[in-house]
Motif scaffolding. Structure first.
Motif, short mmCIF file in Angstrom:
data_model
loop_
_atom_site.label_atom_id
_atom_site.label_comp_id
_atom_site.label_asym_id
_atom_site.label_seq_id
_atom_site.Cartn_x
_atom_site.Cartn_y
_atom_site.Cartn_z
N ILE A 168 0.83 -1.21 0.00
CA ILE A 168 0.00 0.00 0.00
C ILE A 168 0.87 1.25 0.00
CG2 ILE A 168 -1.68 1.33 1.34
CD1 ILE A 168 -2.91 -1.32 2.21
N THR A 169 1.95 1.24 0.77
CA THR A 169 2.85 2.40 0.81
C THR A 169 3.44 2.68 -0.57
OG1 THR A 169 3.44 1.88 3.10
CG2 THR A 169 4.89 3.38 1.92
N VAL A 170 3.89 1.63 -1.26
CA VAL A 170 4.46 1.80 -2.60
C VAL A 170 3.40 2.24 -3.60
CG1 VAL A 170 5.51 0.56 -4.55
CG2 VAL A 170 6.36 0.18 -2.23
N LEU A 171 2.23 1.63 -3.54
CA LEU A 171 1.16 1.98 -4.48
C LEU A 171 0.76 3.45 -4.34
CD1 LEU A 171 -1.18 -1.16 -4.24
CD2 LEU A 171 0.23 -0.49 -6.19
N VAL A 172 0.62 3.91 -3.10
CA VAL A 172 0.14 5.28 -2.87
C VAL A 172 1.23 6.32 -3.11
CG1 VAL A 172 -0.78 6.88 -1.14
CG2 VAL A 172 -1.66 4.55 -1.28
N TYR A 173 2.41 6.13 -2.51
CA TYR A 173 3.41 7.19 -2.49
C TYR A 173 4.46 7.08 -3.59
CZ TYR A 173 1.31 8.28 1.99
OH TYR A 173 0.42 8.61 2.97
N GLY A 188 1.43 6.43 -7.14
CA GLY A 188 0.35 7.39 -7.23
C GLY A 188 -1.06 6.82 -7.31
N VAL A 189 -1.25 5.60 -6.81
CA VAL A 189 -2.58 5.00 -6.81
C VAL A 189 -3.38 5.61 -5.65
CG1 VAL A 189 -3.89 2.84 -6.60
CG2 VAL A 189 -1.68 2.86 -7.78
N PRO A 190 -4.64 6.03 -5.87
CA PRO A 190 -5.44 6.57 -4.77
C PRO A 190 -5.55 5.57 -3.61
CG PRO A 190 -6.51 6.97 -6.88
CD PRO A 190 -5.35 6.06 -7.15
N PRO A 191 -5.53 6.06 -2.36
CA PRO A 191 -5.52 5.16 -1.20
C PRO A 191 -6.63 4.11 -1.20
CG PRO A 191 -5.02 7.37 -0.49
CD PRO A 191 -5.37 7.47 -1.95
N THR A 192 -7.87 4.52 -1.50
CA THR A 192 -8.96 3.55 -1.47
C THR A 192 -8.76 2.46 -2.50
OG1 THR A 192 -10.50 5.29 -0.73
CG2 THR A 192 -11.46 3.27 -1.59
N MET A 193 -8.33 2.85 -3.71
CA MET A 193 -8.07 1.85 -4.75
C MET A 193 -6.87 0.99 -4.40
SD MET A 193 -8.98 0.42 -7.53
CE MET A 193 -10.22 1.53 -8.21
N SER A 194 -5.90 1.57 -3.71
CA SER A 194 -4.71 0.79 -3.34
C SER A 194 -5.05 -0.34 -2.39
CB SER A 194 -3.65 1.71 -2.71
OG SER A 194 -4.02 2.11 -1.41
N GLY A 219 -10.05 -9.77 10.27
CA GLY A 219 -10.96 -9.61 9.14
C GLY A 219 -11.43 -8.18 8.99
N ILE A 220 -11.76 -7.52 10.10
CA ILE A 220 -12.21 -6.13 10.05
C ILE A 220 -11.10 -5.22 9.52
CG2 ILE A 220 -12.93 -4.16 11.45
CD1 ILE A 220 -14.39 -6.16 13.27
N LEU A 221 -9.89 -5.40 10.05
CA LEU A 221 -8.77 -4.56 9.63
C LEU A 221 -8.39 -4.81 8.18
CD1 LEU A 221 -6.50 -4.75 12.81
CD2 LEU A 221 -7.87 -2.82 12.02
N THR A 222 -8.38 -6.08 7.79
CA THR A 222 -8.07 -6.41 6.39
C THR A 222 -9.10 -5.79 5.46
OG1 THR A 222 -7.00 -8.50 7.01
CG2 THR A 222 -7.75 -8.29 4.74
N GLY A 223 -10.37 -5.89 5.84
CA GLY A 223 -11.42 -5.33 5.01
C GLY A 223 -11.34 -3.83 4.89
N PHE A 224 -10.89 -3.15 5.95
CA PHE A 224 -10.87 -1.69 5.92
C PHE A 224 -9.65 -1.13 5.20
CE2 PHE A 224 -10.31 2.60 7.55
CZ PHE A 224 -11.59 3.10 7.43
N VAL A 225 -8.47 -1.60 5.53
CA VAL A 225 -7.26 -1.00 4.97
C VAL A 225 -6.57 -1.89 3.94
CG1 VAL A 225 -6.86 0.39 7.02
CG2 VAL A 225 -5.78 -1.83 6.84
N GLY A 226 -7.10 -3.08 3.67
CA GLY A 226 -6.51 -3.93 2.65
C GLY A 226 -5.21 -4.59 3.08
#
Length: 264
Positions: free
Chosen positions: A28-33, A36-42, A155-162
């Motif tokens: 997620i860090t690499v995708l976003v920063y 340039g992938v938007p956080p939600t899509m990342s 499961g909750i954390l995985t679902g929220f932040v991927g």
């Protein structure tokens, strides 16, 4: 930046192969920063990338007899249900602007990144303190209730932040399921695979479109990395790398908070 991002994809795979955790955090860090992938899509991309990479890694561990299917599936049952519900029903209904005042606006993307950064800081603690041997401090009885509750939380954390939650799954497998560390890592990869698959199914059913060409390239490099990491794990003790990796995750987590709140 794209070339750097794809080089880092290979590094992510190596880290997952050696440490058994941290794949989603780095992805997620690499995708976003970097890419340039938007956080939600990342978070959606992370579920696919880390899921398929963990699948390859879990197969390798399974061949070595280092996966406990019974305990892994028991942990996965509440986890994948929560992941699916979060991706299918909760995430799509979070408004793009969560809070707004005259001086400050909390967007959905900002909220995801702040919670993700806090998750990184929490993950760093468990990695830095990985030299402890909690399984020797607790009785020998397997605590299935705690495994079940931990599965719900992951499961909750995985679902929220991927994030796959390997940093939470591995200690749970050691402390509550009484598995040796290497078997805990292999079982963790199986659980991450299942959770990520159901999270991706939730996204697909919610109508989220993906860039399959980009995902295929990124995932191919992470798979190559995890195979390399699996080979290196025969020569390098991943447990010895965890504290250093934990400090790195802590610094990055703090940097994300500063960047999103102060430098944006």
């Amino acid at each position: 930046m794209e070339i750097i991002g794809f080089i880092l994809a290979f590094v992510i795979g190596i880290t997952l192969g050696l440490v058994g955790a941290g794949g989603s955090i780095l992805t997620i860090t690499v995708l976003v920063y970097v890419l340039g992938v938007p956080p939600t899509m990342s978070t959606t991309y992370s579920l696919f990338i880390v899921g398929i990479t963990s699948l390859v890694g879990s197969i390798d561990y399974f061949r070595k007899g280092l996966v406990d299917l019974q305990k892994g599936l028991f942990f996965s049952f509440p986890a994948f249900i929560m992941v699916f519900l979060m991706r299918k029903f909760v995430m799509p209904h979070i408004p793009e602007v969560v809070y707004q005042s005259v001086d400050f606006t909390v967007s959905k993307n900002l909220m995801v990144m702040l919670i993700f950064a806090l998750l990184m800081i929490g993950a760093s603690y468990s990695m830095i303190k990985s030299d402890r041997k909690p399984s020797e401090q607790i009785g020998h009885k397997v605590s299935y209730w705690m495994i079940f509750l931990e599965g719900i939380l992951v499961g909750i954390l995985t679902g929220f932040v991927g994030a796959g939650g390997g940093f939470m799954i591995i200690p749970a497998m050691v402390v509550f399921a009484k598995l040796p560390m290497k078997k805990a890592v292999g079982t963790s990869l199986l659980i991450i695979t299942i959770n990520s698959a159901f999270g991706a199914i939730g996204d697909f059913s919610a109508g989220i479109a993906l860039d399959w060409y980009f995902l295929t390239k990124f995932a191919a490099l992470t798979i190559a990395g995890i195979l390399t990491g699996g080979y290196l794990s025969k020569k390098i003790d991943g447990d010895q790398l965890k504290p250093a990796f934990g400090w790195f995750v802590l610094v990055v987590g703090c940097w994300i908070i500063v960047k999103e709140l102060v430098l944006r």
